[in-house]
Motif scaffolding. Structure first.
Motif, PDB file in Angstrom:
ATOM      1  N   ASP A   1     -20.200  12.815   4.592  1.00  0.00           N
ATOM      2  CA  ASP A   1     -19.623  11.813   5.492  1.00  0.00           C
ATOM      3  C   ASP A   1     -18.734  10.838   4.722  1.00  0.00           C
ATOM      4  N   VAL A   2     -17.765  10.289   5.422  1.00  0.00           N
ATOM      5  CA  VAL A   2     -16.810   9.370   4.807  1.00  0.00           C
ATOM      6  C   VAL A   2     -16.671   8.122   5.674  1.00  0.00           C
ATOM      7  N   VAL A   3     -16.665   6.971   5.034  1.00  0.00           N
ATOM      8  CA  VAL A   3     -16.341   5.718   5.705  1.00  0.00           C
ATOM      9  C   VAL A   3     -14.867   5.436   5.459  1.00  0.00           C
ATOM     10  N   LYS A   4     -14.105   5.287   6.523  1.00  0.00           N
ATOM     11  CA  LYS A   4     -12.679   5.014   6.393  1.00  0.00           C
ATOM     12  C   LYS A   4     -12.318   3.735   7.139  1.00  0.00           C
ATOM     13  N   ARG A   5     -11.407   2.988   6.545  1.00  0.00           N
ATOM     14  CA  ARG A   5     -10.929   1.774   7.214  1.00  0.00           C
ATOM     15  C   ARG A   5      -9.459   1.579   6.868  1.00  0.00           C
ATOM     16  N   SER A   6      -8.638   1.562   7.881  1.00  0.00           N
ATOM     17  CA  SER A   6      -7.228   1.274   7.664  1.00  0.00           C
ATOM     18  C   SER A   6      -7.049  -0.237   7.524  1.00  0.00           C
ATOM     19  N   TYR A   7      -6.265  -0.642   6.536  1.00  0.00           N
ATOM     20  CA  TYR A   7      -6.019  -2.072   6.344  1.00  0.00           C
ATOM     21  C   TYR A   7      -4.864  -2.575   7.208  1.00  0.00           C
ATOM     22  N   ARG A   8      -4.238  -1.660   7.946  1.00  0.00           N
ATOM     23  CA  ARG A   8      -3.054  -2.035   8.716  1.00  0.00           C
ATOM     24  C   ARG A   8      -2.050  -2.726   7.810  1.00  0.00           C
ATOM     25  N   GLN A   9      -1.903  -2.155   6.624  1.00  0.00           N
ATOM     26  CA  GLN A   9      -0.952  -2.650   5.640  1.00  0.00           C
ATOM     27  C   GLN A   9      -0.237  -1.456   5.003  1.00  0.00           C
ATOM     28  N   VAL A  10       0.981  -1.708   4.550  1.00  0.00           N
ATOM     29  CA  VAL A  10       1.754  -0.710   3.814  1.00  0.00           C
ATOM     30  C   VAL A  10       2.110  -1.284   2.455  1.00  0.00           C
ATOM     31  N   GLY A  11       1.937  -0.494   1.418  1.00  0.00           N
ATOM     32  CA  GLY A  11       2.328  -0.915   0.083  1.00  0.00           C
ATOM     33  C   GLY A  11       3.737  -0.429  -0.213  1.00  0.00           C
ATOM     34  N   ILE A  12       4.647  -1.352  -0.467  1.00  0.00           N
ATOM     35  CA  ILE A  12       6.021  -1.024  -0.860  1.00  0.00           C
ATOM     36  C   ILE A  12       6.097  -1.146  -2.381  1.00  0.00           C
ATOM     37  N   VAL A  13       6.583  -0.109  -3.029  1.00  0.00           N
ATOM     38  CA  VAL A  13       6.608  -0.079  -4.492  1.00  0.00           C
ATOM     39  C   VAL A  13       8.034   0.145  -4.966  1.00  0.00           C
ATOM     40  N   CYS A  14       8.459  -0.641  -5.953  1.00  0.00           N
ATOM     41  CA  CYS A  14       9.760  -0.419  -6.582  1.00  0.00           C
ATOM     42  C   CYS A  14       9.771  -1.091  -7.950  1.00  0.00           C
ATOM     43  N   THR A  15      10.784  -0.775  -8.728  1.00  0.00           N
ATOM     44  CA  THR A  15      10.950  -1.371 -10.057  1.00  0.00           C
ATOM     45  C   THR A  15      12.149  -2.299 -10.027  1.00  0.00           C
ATOM     46  N   VAL A  16      11.971  -3.475 -10.630  1.00  0.00           N
ATOM     47  CA  VAL A  16      13.010  -4.501 -10.640  1.00  0.00           C
ATOM     48  C   VAL A  16      13.360  -4.851 -12.083  1.00  0.00           C
ATOM     49  N   ALA A  17      14.636  -4.929 -12.366  1.00  0.00           N
ATOM     50  CA  ALA A  17      15.089  -5.465 -13.655  1.00  0.00           C
ATOM     51  C   ALA A  17      15.407  -6.945 -13.466  1.00  0.00           C
ATOM     52  N   HIS A  18      15.163  -7.751 -14.499  1.00  0.00           N
ATOM     53  CA  HIS A  18      15.409  -9.187 -14.401  1.00  0.00           C
ATOM     54  C   HIS A  18      16.041  -9.699 -15.702  1.00  0.00           C
ATOM     55  N   SER A  19      16.761 -10.784 -15.601  1.00  0.00           N
ATOM     56  CA  SER A  19      17.523 -11.269 -16.757  1.00  0.00           C
ATOM     57  C   SER A  19      16.666 -12.009 -17.775  1.00  0.00           C
ATOM     58  N   TYR A  20      15.509 -12.543 -17.383  1.00  0.00           N
ATOM     59  CA  TYR A  20      14.627 -13.243 -18.319  1.00  0.00           C
ATOM     60  C   TYR A  20      13.423 -12.361 -18.659  1.00  0.00           C
ATOM     61  N   PRO A  21      12.871 -12.501 -19.862  1.00  0.00           N
ATOM     62  CA  PRO A  21      11.674 -11.732 -20.225  1.00  0.00           C
ATOM     63  C   PRO A  21      10.456 -12.189 -19.427  1.00  0.00           C
ATOM     64  N   HIS A  22       9.558 -11.251 -19.150  1.00  0.00           N
ATOM     65  CA  HIS A  22       8.372 -11.566 -18.351  1.00  0.00           C
ATOM     66  C   HIS A  22       7.232 -12.155 -19.164  1.00  0.00           C
ATOM     67  N   GLY A  23       7.322 -12.112 -20.484  1.00  0.00           N
ATOM     68  CA  GLY A  23       6.289 -12.724 -21.313  1.00  0.00           C
ATOM     69  C   GLY A  23       4.950 -12.022 -21.267  1.00  0.00           C
ATOM     70  N   ALA A  24       4.930 -10.750 -20.874  1.00  0.00           N
ATOM     71  CA  ALA A  24       3.685  -9.958 -20.791  1.00  0.00           C
ATOM     72  C   ALA A  24       2.685 -10.571 -19.806  1.00  0.00           C
ATOM     73  N   ILE A  25       3.217 -11.227 -18.766  1.00  0.00           N
ATOM     74  CA  ILE A  25       2.375 -11.888 -17.762  1.00  0.00           C
ATOM     75  C   ILE A  25       2.413 -11.092 -16.455  1.00  0.00           C
ATOM     76  N   ALA A  26       1.244 -10.787 -15.925  1.00  0.00           N
ATOM     77  CA  ALA A  26       1.129 -10.155 -14.608  1.00  0.00           C
ATOM     78  C   ALA A  26       0.852 -11.234 -13.572  1.00  0.00           C
ATOM     79  N   HIS A  27       1.526 -11.152 -12.450  1.00  0.00           N
ATOM     80  CA  HIS A  27       1.363 -12.139 -11.377  1.00  0.00           C
ATOM     81  C   HIS A  27       0.780 -11.470 -10.141  1.00  0.00           C
ATOM     82  N   GLU A  28      -0.224 -12.082  -9.578  1.00  0.00           N
ATOM     83  CA  GLU A  28      -0.803 -11.632  -8.298  1.00  0.00           C
ATOM     84  C   GLU A  28      -0.675 -12.788  -7.333  1.00  0.00           C
TER      85      GLU A  28
END
Length: 407
Positions: free
Chosen positions: A180-207
């Motif tokens: 058996d499986v428990v499933k739940r849709s989050y009613r969300q879509v994940g959009i994924v892409c790569t972005v280049a930027h002019s300043y360095p990110h400093g090895a920092i991840a942002h959530e």
């Protein structure tokens, strides 16, 4: 690679994704024979247009990749994460993690899935203990008292003592076993892409937590970042139809200008987000790993790490049983794997599900409470360290493959 004929081995791995390939390499590294049945062809899965995703590789997972012999070849393409900043809809308080708080090593790395996949392909192809059957599917499988036999789409059969289902959240083997499986849709879509930027990110991840869901900015090598942008389906549908210029405007409004000028440098990918939990992780001569066992929300970037912990734990259970002269496909062995991995999967699912529910709304009392919560945790070093070490995959009972090399 072996000839196309009926074959017999110790462990049959169904699914040639990152978790399936890692599992096969780990088991083969212990001297056992493995057959991988992979419905995809390697040429498809390493192309730039296959999925475009990146993964967060926690420290525990890095330890495993080192032991599998893959880390050296991909390290130069892996971007260290030195800091993580968690914010909520522009609130003045935030939660900040820094690598120096828990040691001298990075908390983890961001790596393109394609690069890890290519490296695993090379290892699997060069390992004489692994037979990799690509472009074929399991059409039927018999799990008997003394072994398993799979009928493949090319008309051949593969037999083993144990089958590991690494065939994803819509696992055919899981369904075949009646789990058996428990499933739940989050009613969300994940959009994924790569972005280049002019300043360095400093090895920092942002959530960043916005009303529609999390918006993650994950540092990549060079002045690049990967975006995991969560939106409601109807909004995501509109955004994905925008021209490049208008898409960039929508993105920049959420991204901000702290990294300077932005440029989208990849196609846009999108995925429906849902929770999938198997009711049990084992059945007769069957073990579930990765998304076949538990597919969670990407809010904490722990999906691949969870799957690699499954692979490491199953390898350890199988190898120890084999060393004791036991049949590692027996229930007494597999039940040990199921108990070991059950709590971690449920806990991670509960955490990611709760975080998404808590932060993906604009209800004023909840918004005020969570902002206060972020500020409170940020001022409690001991509690913050526990959260940090859990995210790094170095907390709790770890399989040998995940432990620090010096341990």
């Amino acid at each position: 690679m072996g000839t196309v004929s009926d074959q017999s081995t110790d462990v049959l791995v169904v699914g040639g994704g990152l978790v399936g390939l890692s599992l096969a390499r780990a088991i083969a590294g212990s001297g056992l024979g493995v057959i991988i049945v992979d419905r995809e062809s390697p040429k498809q899965t390493v192309s730039d247009i296959f999925d475009g995703r990146v993964s967060s590789i926690a420290r525990g997972s890095v330890n495993m990749l080192k032991r599998l012999g893959v880390w050296t070849s991909i390290r130069k393409d892996a971007q260290p994460i030195e800091e993580i900043r968690v914010t909520d809809s522009g609130a003045p308080f935030f939660l900040h993690y820094a690598s120096q708080d828990v040691g001298n090593e990075p908390m983890g790395y961001i790596l393109e899935n394609r690069i890890l996949r290519c490296a695993l392909h090379r290892l699997v192809e060069s390992d004489s203990r692994i037979v990799w059957r690509t472009g074929v599917e399991v059409k039927a499988i018999e799990r008997g008292a003394y072994g398993v036999t799979a009928e493949l789409s090319d008309g051949t059969k593969a037999s083993a003592l144990l089958v590991a289902a690494a065939d994803g959240r819509r696992s055919v083997l899981r369904a075949n076993a009646g789990i058996d499986v428990v499933k739940r849709s989050y009613r969300q879509v994940g959009i994924v892409c790569t972005v280049a930027h002019s300043y360095p990110h400093g090895a920092i991840a942002h959530e960043r937590f916005l009303s529609a869901g999390p918006f993650a900015i994950l540092p990549m090598t060079g002045n690049r970042s990967s975006l995991v942008w969560t939106e409601r389906p109807e909004v995501a549908s509109t955004i994905l139809k925008l021209s490049t210029g208008d898409f960039l405007k929508e993105l920049a409004w959420r991204f901000g200008d702290f990294l300077g000028k932005l440029e989208v440098v990849s196609p846009r990918w999108h995925y429906p987000l849902e929770l999938t939990l198997a009711g049990q992780l084992v059945a007769r001569r069957l073990a579930l790993v990765g998304d076949a066992a538990h597919a969670i929300h990407p809010i904490a970037g722990q999906g691949l790490n969870l799957g690699l912990r499954d692979a490491a734990a199953l390898t350890e259970v199988v190898v120890r049983a084999q060393q004791l002269g036991m049949d590692f496909g027996e229930p007494v062995v597999l039940d040990g794997y199921g108990r070991w991995r059950r709590f971690d999967g449920l806990a991670m699912a509960a955490v990611t599900d709760s975080l998404n529910r808590l932060f993906s709304n604009d209800i004023t009392p909840l918004r005020e409470a969570r902002v206060l919560g972020l500020a409170t945790v940020n001022k409690l070093p001991s509690l913050k360290a526990v959260f940090q070490r859990h995210a790094m995959g170095v907390l709790g009972r770890l399989p040998e493959l995940l432990r620090d090399i010096s341990q």
